[in-house]
Write an enzyme that holds these catalytic residues in place. Structure first.
Site, short mmCIF file in Angstrom:
data_model
loop_
_atom_site.label_atom_id
_atom_site.label_comp_id
_atom_site.label_asym_id
_atom_site.label_seq_id
_atom_site.Cartn_x
_atom_site.Cartn_y
_atom_site.Cartn_z
N ASP A 23 14.60 -1.62 -6.34
CA ASP A 23 15.71 -0.67 -6.20
C ASP A 23 17.02 -1.41 -5.94
OD1 ASP A 23 13.89 1.79 -6.07
OD2 ASP A 23 13.08 0.51 -4.51
N HIS A 29 11.01 4.29 -1.22
CA HIS A 29 11.02 3.94 -2.65
C HIS A 29 10.70 5.21 -3.43
CE1 HIS A 29 10.35 2.07 -6.48
NE2 HIS A 29 9.12 2.54 -6.52
P1 NAX Z 1 -1.53 0.21 -13.67
O1 NAX Z 1 -2.17 1.57 -13.69
O2 NAX Z 1 -1.19 -0.45 -14.96
O3 NAX Z 1 -2.44 -0.80 -12.85
C1 NAX Z 1 -3.05 -0.45 -11.64
C2 NAX Z 1 -4.30 -1.29 -11.51
O4 NAX Z 1 -4.84 -1.05 -10.22
C3 NAX Z 1 -5.39 -0.94 -12.54
O5 NAX Z 1 -5.82 -2.12 -13.19
C4 NAX Z 1 -6.47 -0.33 -11.69
O6 NAX Z 1 -7.78 -0.57 -12.19
C5 NAX Z 1 -6.23 -1.05 -10.36
N1 NAX Z 1 -6.88 -0.40 -9.21
C6 NAX Z 1 -7.06 0.91 -8.97
N2 NAX Z 1 -7.73 1.06 -7.82
C7 NAX Z 1 -7.97 -0.17 -7.32
C8 NAX Z 1 -8.62 -0.66 -6.16
N3 NAX Z 1 -9.18 0.16 -5.28
N4 NAX Z 1 -8.68 -2.00 -5.97
C9 NAX Z 1 -8.13 -2.85 -6.86
N5 NAX Z 1 -7.50 -2.45 -7.98
C10 NAX Z 1 -7.41 -1.12 -8.20
O7 NAX Z 1 -0.24 0.37 -12.74
P2 NAX Z 1 1.03 -0.58 -12.62
O8 NAX Z 1 2.04 -0.17 -13.63
O9 NAX Z 1 0.59 -1.99 -12.57
O10 NAX Z 1 1.61 -0.10 -11.17
C11 NAX Z 1 0.89 -0.35 -9.98
C12 NAX Z 1 1.48 0.41 -8.82
O11 NAX Z 1 2.81 -0.04 -8.56
C13 NAX Z 1 1.59 1.90 -9.05
O12 NAX Z 1 1.19 2.59 -7.86
C14 NAX Z 1 3.08 2.11 -9.26
O13 NAX Z 1 3.49 3.43 -8.95
C15 NAX Z 1 3.64 1.09 -8.30
N6 NAX Z 1 5.04 0.70 -8.46
C16 NAX Z 1 5.75 0.43 -7.35
C17 NAX Z 1 7.05 -0.03 -7.39
C18 NAX Z 1 7.82 -0.34 -6.14
O14 NAX Z 1 9.00 -0.70 -6.26
N7 NAX Z 1 7.26 -0.24 -4.94
C19 NAX Z 1 7.76 -0.18 -8.69
C20 NAX Z 1 6.85 -0.27 -9.85
C21 NAX Z 1 5.64 0.61 -9.79
O15 NAX Z 1 5.98 1.91 -10.20
#
Ligand code: NAX
Length: 323
Positions: free
Chosen positions: A158, A186
């Site tokens: 952000d 966020h």
């Molecule tokens: P993806 O859906 O591409 O990847 C998430 C991964 O997490 C998948 O490979 C899934 O299998 C894995 N996963 C699910 N449960 C799990 C567990 N119990 N243990 C280990 N792995 C697990 O999402 P992606 O685009 O990589 O985003 C990841 C997270 O970041 C999301 O929650 C998203 O909302 C968050 N974000 C946070 C941001 C921030 O500034 N704080 C910005 C970017 C993003 O939106």
């Protein structure tokens, strides 16, 4: 040989696919330090993790020590110096925000317990998976062996967004901008605060910006930048999120001469409820995170800040059974 162990959860996901390579090609540690990556994802994602591991090896990174891929959190968190909690469930069609909050809260509470039992006391935990600030609170409550100040949530994306939007508007370079911060959650209630920002250590250009641009364009654009990216790409921010995680870890390791925005446990600073992870303006000096005192806040700034605090308190209410 110096070595740092970095654990990344959700390592088969979109952000991790940029993050891993950004870290290994970056400059967080001095070049003599080797990096061991512990990559964790769910069992179904292990084949993808194997592909990612092969690609990492094919880069022949100078700083790479080794890569462990696993679906066992106990193995992933053991001896880690940095734990980057990226893995979370995405919001599916028709899913309510409260359901997503609870689903992800369960993941973070389980992982918190495992970190507590298996990780080093000195490990630094950075929470990225959404809702990042509330998940950080869950991690804090479930990791009694880890000091609270070792836990933070990602707000640097952000802050970076705010900087780049301001730099384009004022026709200056991002590195000429300082003291531009983001308060709160966020989410779309975050408050990108331009009032103390400087360009070349001077506030003249900032003062010349119209209220109309700040209130109707700058603030909403930063608040809703994630949605804007999805609208264009059809997918959520990944490379920019990875770059921001790199910057966040860089600041933790190397300190920061500028004001940083990170979600940290509130300790009533600025009259914010003391049991939420809230993004504050921070200085990081000698491994210590310090909230910058006495930042000038207008009445309008306080209204924005109270609004984002209110949202964080309502998120906490939804997951209170896991605290
Ligand atoms: P993806 O859906 O591409 O990847 C998430 C991964 O997490 C998948 O490979 C899934 O299998 C894995 N996963 C699910 N449960 C799990 C567990 N119990 N243990 C280990 N792995 C697990 O999402 P992606 O685009 O990589 O985003 C990841 C997270 O970041 C999301 O929650 C998203 O909302 C968050 N974000 C946070 C941001 C921030 O500034 N704080 C910005 C970017 C993003 O939106």
């Amino acid at each position: 040989m110096k070595k740092q162990i970095i654990t990344i959860t959700g390592a088969a996901g979109n952000i991790a696919y940029s993050l891993i390579f950004r870290i290994l090609a970056g400059n967080i540690f001095d070049q003599d330090t080797k990096i061991q990556l512990n990559l964790l994802d769910i069992s179904a994602a292990l084949p993808i993790l194997m592909g990612v591991k092969l690609e990492i090896e094919d880069c022949a990174f100078r700083q790479l020590d080794s890569v462990i891929i696993t679906d066992k959190p106990e193995e992933a968190f053991a001896d880690s110096d940095f734990i980057l909690l990226v893995g979370a469930k995405p919001r599916s069609k028709g899913m309510q925000r409260a359901d997503l909050l609870l689903d992800n809260a369960n993941i973070f509470s389980a992982q918190g317990n495992i970190i507590n039992e298996n990780a080093k006391k000195t490990t630094k935990i950075i929470v990225v998976g959404n809702p990042a600030n509330t998940n950080a609170l869950i991690i804090e409550k479930n990791t009694k062996n880890i000091p609270t100040e070792n836990i933070s949530s990602l707000m640097r994306l952000d802050q970076n967004r705010a900087k780049s939007i301001l730099s384009i508007k004022t026709n200056c370079r991002v590195e000429q901008i300082s003291q531009l911060i983001v308060w709160g959650n966020h989410s779309a209630t975050q408050y990108p605060d331009i009032n103390n920002a400087l360009i070349n250590n001077n506030n003249e250009k900032i003062l010349s910006l119209s209220d109309q641009w700040i209130l109707d364009e700058f603030i909403p654009r930063v608040q809703n930048r994630g949605a804007e990216i999805i609208e264009h790409r059809g997918k959520s921010s990944a490379a920019s999120a990875a770059s921001a995680i790199h910057d966040h870890v860089y600041a933790l390791v190397n300190g920061s001469s500028d004001w940083e925005s990170m979600g940290i446990m509130s300790s009533n600073s600025y009259d914010i409820d003391d049991q939420i992870f809230f993004s504050y303006p921070l200085n990081i000096v000698n491994d210590e995170i310090k909230i910058i005192d006495a930042v000038n806040l207008s009445e309008s700034s306080i209204t924005y800040i109270k609004n984002t605090e209110k949202e964080l308190i309502s998120e906490r209410d939804i997951i209170k059974d896991l605290l």
